[in-house]
Design an enzyme around this catalytic site. Structure first.
Site, PDB file in Angstrom:
ATOM      1  N   ASN A 170       1.441 -11.135 -11.539  1.00 31.22           N
ATOM      2  CA  ASN A 170       1.131 -10.320 -11.517  1.00 31.22           C
ATOM      3  C   ASN A 170       0.369 -11.292  -9.896  1.00 31.22           C
ATOM      4  OD1 ASN A 170       1.394  -8.210 -13.042  1.00 31.22           O
ATOM      5  ND2 ASN A 170      -1.269  -8.804 -14.051  1.00 31.22           N
ATOM      6  N   ARG A 228       8.895  -2.652 -12.640  1.00 28.70           N
ATOM      7  CA  ARG A 228       8.039  -3.468 -13.831  1.00 28.70           C
ATOM      8  C   ARG A 228       7.435  -2.234 -15.091  1.00 28.70           C
ATOM      9  NH1 ARG A 228       9.313  -8.836 -12.214  1.00 28.70           N
ATOM     10  NH2 ARG A 228       9.129  -8.448  -9.651  1.00 28.70           N
ATOM     11  N   GLU A 245       1.234 -14.736 -16.983  1.00 30.65           N
ATOM     12  CA  GLU A 245       0.984 -12.934 -16.578  1.00 30.65           C
ATOM     13  C   GLU A 245       0.390 -12.846 -15.642  1.00 30.65           C
ATOM     14  OE1 GLU A 245       3.086  -9.695 -17.529  1.00 30.65           O
ATOM     15  OE2 GLU A 245       4.110 -11.068 -18.652  1.00 30.65           O
TER      16      GLU A 245
END
Length: 148
Positions: free
Chosen positions: A54, A109, A50
């Site tokens: 990002n 998202r 993650e």
């Protein structure tokens, strides 16, 4: 007093979607050197992927990807395992807002990256400066070693 480092690996990867899986696998391999549960390793994999995702999506986006790098540092201490993900991209305007569930600067998202990082790791620290980049440091506390 500075904590004793047992092992450390630092990777520099291009900001490409296909490298998220590599970072995830590298984090799992690094975590596998200690006695963690499969659940702990899965949580580390999700949190690291993650953070790297990002950096790829929000840190750099489509901007000149062939020259944009993400640094992944993995450190094993006696009492914790730590992962730091650094990008030198856009930065985050409001970290508190970005850490809220369902917040995303991209409407496509879900905005759960920081939520997963926070729930799966024992420590989460986010530092960011606009046009300078973002540093995400995460750590999982290790159970004390008992001698028999």
């Amino acid at each position: 007093m500075e904590a004793k480092i047992k092992n450390q690996i630092k990777l520099s990867i291009l900001s490409l979607n296909e490298n998220v899986g590599f970072a995830r696998a590298a984090a799992a391999a690094f975590a596998a050197q200690i006695d963690l549960t499969l659940t702990d390793i899965d949580e580390i994999k999700v949190a690291v992927s993650e953070a790297v995702s990002n950096a790829v999506i929000h840190g750099y986006g489509e901007d000149n990807q062939e020259h944009n790098y993400i640094e992944l540092t993995m450190i094993l201490y006696l009492d914790k395992i730590e992962f730091t993900v650094i990008d030198y991209g856009r930065g985050i305007a409001n970290i508190e807002e970005a850490r809220q569930p369902s917040f995303s600067s991209d409407p496509e998202r879900m905005g759960l990256g920081f939520v997963f990082m926070e729930s799966f790791m024992d420590e989460l620290e986010v530092k960011s400066e606009l046009k300078q980049g973002t540093t995400v440091r995460m750590a999982k506390t290790l159970a004390p070693v008992t001698e028999h």
